[in-house]
Motif scaffolding. Structure first.
Motif, PDB file in Angstrom:
ATOM      1  N   ASP A 113      -2.675   5.313  -0.344  1.00 55.72           N
ATOM      2  CA  ASP A 113      -3.598   4.225  -0.012  1.00 55.72           C
ATOM      3  C   ASP A 113      -3.866   4.188   1.487  1.00 55.72           C
ATOM      4  O   ASP A 113      -5.015   4.072   1.926  1.00 55.72           O
ATOM      5  CB  ASP A 113      -3.029   2.867  -0.437  1.00 55.72           C
ATOM      6  CG  ASP A 113      -2.870   2.711  -1.936  1.00 55.72           C
ATOM      7  OD1 ASP A 113      -3.573   3.412  -2.695  1.00 55.72           O
ATOM      8  OD2 ASP A 113      -2.028   1.892  -2.341  1.00 55.72           O
ATOM      9  N   LEU A 132       0.842  -1.187   0.000  1.00 55.09           N
ATOM     10  CA  LEU A 132       0.000   0.000   0.000  1.00 55.09           C
ATOM     11  C   LEU A 132       0.879   1.239   0.000  1.00 55.09           C
ATOM     12  O   LEU A 132       1.843   1.316   0.751  1.00 55.09           O
ATOM     13  CB  LEU A 132      -0.902   0.002   1.240  1.00 55.09           C
ATOM     14  CG  LEU A 132      -1.894  -1.150   1.360  1.00 55.09           C
ATOM     15  CD1 LEU A 132      -2.581  -1.120   2.709  1.00 55.09           C
ATOM     16  CD2 LEU A 132      -2.914  -1.104   0.235  1.00 55.09           C
ATOM     17  N   SER A 133       0.524   2.196  -0.846  1.00 62.04           N
ATOM     18  CA  SER A 133       1.260   3.463  -0.891  1.00 62.04           C
ATOM     19  C   SER A 133       0.815   4.349   0.275  1.00 62.04           C
ATOM     20  O   SER A 133      -0.172   4.055   0.957  1.00 62.04           O
ATOM     21  CB  SER A 133       0.975   4.174  -2.212  1.00 62.04           C
ATOM     22  OG  SER A 133      -0.370   4.623  -2.241  1.00 62.04           O
ATOM     23  N   THR A 188      -6.053   7.021   2.556  1.00 64.62           N
ATOM     24  CA  THR A 188      -7.438   6.768   2.151  1.00 64.62           C
ATOM     25  C   THR A 188      -8.109   5.787   3.103  1.00 64.62           C
ATOM     26  O   THR A 188      -9.248   5.997   3.535  1.00 64.62           O
ATOM     27  CB  THR A 188      -7.487   6.231   0.708  1.00 64.62           C
ATOM     28  OG1 THR A 188      -6.860   7.185  -0.158  1.00 64.62           O
ATOM     29  CG2 THR A 188      -8.909   5.990   0.252  1.00 64.62           C
ATOM     30  N   ILE A 189      -7.403   4.718   3.446  1.00 65.10           N
ATOM     31  CA  ILE A 189      -7.954   3.722   4.372  1.00 65.10           C
ATOM     32  C   ILE A 189      -8.213   4.346   5.739  1.00 65.10           C
ATOM     33  O   ILE A 189      -9.278   4.146   6.340  1.00 65.10           O
ATOM     34  CB  ILE A 189      -7.011   2.504   4.481  1.00 65.10           C
ATOM     35  CG1 ILE A 189      -7.004   1.738   3.160  1.00 65.10           C
ATOM     36  CG2 ILE A 189      -7.432   1.590   5.635  1.00 65.10           C
ATOM     37  CD1 ILE A 189      -5.907   0.684   3.059  1.00 65.10           C
ATOM     38  N   ASP A 218      -7.947   7.324  -5.356  1.00 66.69           N
ATOM     39  CA  ASP A 218      -7.398   6.301  -4.460  1.00 66.69           C
ATOM     40  C   ASP A 218      -8.420   5.213  -4.161  1.00 66.69           C
ATOM     41  O   ASP A 218      -8.104   4.028  -4.181  1.00 66.69           O
ATOM     42  CB  ASP A 218      -6.906   6.944  -3.160  1.00 66.69           C
ATOM     43  CG  ASP A 218      -5.834   7.986  -3.419  1.00 66.69           C
ATOM     44  OD1 ASP A 218      -4.859   7.668  -4.126  1.00 66.69           O
ATOM     45  OD2 ASP A 218      -5.992   9.121  -2.942  1.00 66.69           O
ATOM     46  N   VAL A 219      -9.659   5.608  -3.891  1.00 59.99           N
ATOM     47  CA  VAL A 219     -10.671   4.610  -3.566  1.00 59.99           C
ATOM     48  C   VAL A 219     -10.999   3.755  -4.790  1.00 59.99           C
ATOM     49  O   VAL A 219     -11.235   2.551  -4.667  1.00 59.99           O
ATOM     50  CB  VAL A 219     -11.931   5.250  -2.936  1.00 59.99           C
ATOM     51  CG1 VAL A 219     -12.834   5.883  -3.964  1.00 59.99           C
ATOM     52  CG2 VAL A 219     -12.705   4.237  -2.125  1.00 59.99           C
ATOM     53  N   ILE A 278     -13.923   1.083   2.836  1.00 64.97           N
ATOM     54  CA  ILE A 278     -13.572   1.432   1.447  1.00 64.97           C
ATOM     55  C   ILE A 278     -14.822   1.404   0.572  1.00 64.97           C
ATOM     56  O   ILE A 278     -15.043   2.302  -0.244  1.00 64.97           O
ATOM     57  CB  ILE A 278     -12.482   0.485   0.898  1.00 64.97           C
ATOM     58  CG1 ILE A 278     -11.164   0.672   1.649  1.00 64.97           C
ATOM     59  CG2 ILE A 278     -12.288   0.658  -0.605  1.00 64.97           C
ATOM     60  CD1 ILE A 278     -10.545   2.044   1.489  1.00 64.97           C
ATOM     61  N   ARG A 291      -8.894   2.846  -6.997  1.00 66.26           N
ATOM     62  CA  ARG A 291      -7.780   1.904  -7.099  1.00 66.26           C
ATOM     63  C   ARG A 291      -7.873   0.821  -6.012  1.00 66.26           C
ATOM     64  O   ARG A 291      -7.526  -0.327  -6.241  1.00 66.26           O
ATOM     65  CB  ARG A 291      -6.452   2.657  -7.004  1.00 66.26           C
ATOM     66  CG  ARG A 291      -5.227   1.791  -7.249  1.00 66.26           C
ATOM     67  CD  ARG A 291      -3.912   2.548  -7.208  1.00 66.26           C
ATOM     68  NE  ARG A 291      -3.672   3.220  -5.939  1.00 66.26           N
ATOM     69  CZ  ARG A 291      -3.794   4.534  -5.712  1.00 66.26           C
ATOM     70  NH1 ARG A 291      -4.154   5.341  -6.686  1.00 66.26           N
ATOM     71  NH2 ARG A 291      -3.553   5.056  -4.529  1.00 66.26           N
ATOM     72  N   LEU A 292      -8.342   1.192  -4.821  1.00 64.65           N
ATOM     73  CA  LEU A 292      -8.403   0.258  -3.703  1.00 64.65           C
ATOM     74  C   LEU A 292      -9.593  -0.702  -3.766  1.00 64.65           C
ATOM     75  O   LEU A 292      -9.524  -1.803  -3.212  1.00 64.65           O
ATOM     76  CB  LEU A 292      -8.454   1.017  -2.374  1.00 64.65           C
ATOM     77  CG  LEU A 292      -7.168   1.707  -1.952  1.00 64.65           C
ATOM     78  CD1 LEU A 292      -7.434   2.626  -0.762  1.00 64.65           C
ATOM     79  CD2 LEU A 292      -6.092   0.686  -1.620  1.00 64.65           C
ATOM     80  N   TYR A 316     -10.723  11.696  -2.294  1.00 67.79           N
ATOM     81  CA  TYR A 316     -10.108  10.371  -2.357  1.00 67.79           C
ATOM     82  C   TYR A 316     -10.607   9.541  -3.541  1.00 67.79           C
ATOM     83  O   TYR A 316     -10.402   8.337  -3.584  1.00 67.79           O
ATOM     84  CB  TYR A 316     -10.377   9.615  -1.042  1.00 67.79           C
ATOM     85  CG  TYR A 316      -9.772  10.298   0.152  1.00 67.79           C
ATOM     86  CD1 TYR A 316      -8.448  10.052   0.504  1.00 67.79           C
ATOM     87  CD2 TYR A 316     -10.492  11.215   0.908  1.00 67.79           C
ATOM     88  CE1 TYR A 316      -7.872  10.695   1.595  1.00 67.79           C
ATOM     89  CE2 TYR A 316      -9.923  11.858   1.999  1.00 67.79           C
ATOM     90  CZ  TYR A 316      -8.618  11.588   2.333  1.00 67.79           C
ATOM     91  OH  TYR A 316      -8.046  12.222   3.407  1.00 67.79           O
TER      92      TYR A 316
END
Length: 108
Positions: A11, A7-8, A14-15, A90-91, A63, A93-94, A87
């Motif tokens: 990421d 996870l970056s 965002t989490i 990012d979301v 998420i 992508r997640l 976000y």
């Protein structure tokens, strides 16, 4: 359950944000979800990727809730939606990483 992907920083942010808003949504009134949110944030911010099934479940739910808010499928206050919209990339992508049907996976 150990995370098997990297996870970056984005990421993780965002989490952490998603876990922070999940209890505010009051989708479920359970103390275990709130405790799992706190525990998951503590673990991922300290670099611990070994999560319990409940911690992983609550991250997945957070998420998914963030995704639904951003895409207008879960109604929240305009201010909350604006904060969530930061976000969006990012979301998106997640979502594939955390999109699980826990009922099916618990049967295996």
């Amino acid at each position: 359950m150990k995370l098997s992907f990297n996870l970056s920083a984005a990421d993780l942010n965002t989490i952490i944000f998603a876990l922070g808003i999940l209890p505010e949504l009051e989708l479920e009134d359970t103390d275990i979800n709130q405790l799992c949110c706190v525990s998951a944030v503590h673990k991922i911010t300290s670099g611990n990727t070994k999560l319990t099934a409940n911690e992983f479940r609550v991250i997945s739910g957070a998420i998914q809730a963030l995704y639904l808010i951003i895409h207008g499928e879960l109604e929240v206050e305009p201010k909350t939606k604006a904060e969530c919209s930061r976000y969006v990339f990012d979301v998106n992508r997640l979502m594939p990483m955390f999109d699980f049907d826990f009922d099916e996976s618990s049967e295996e």
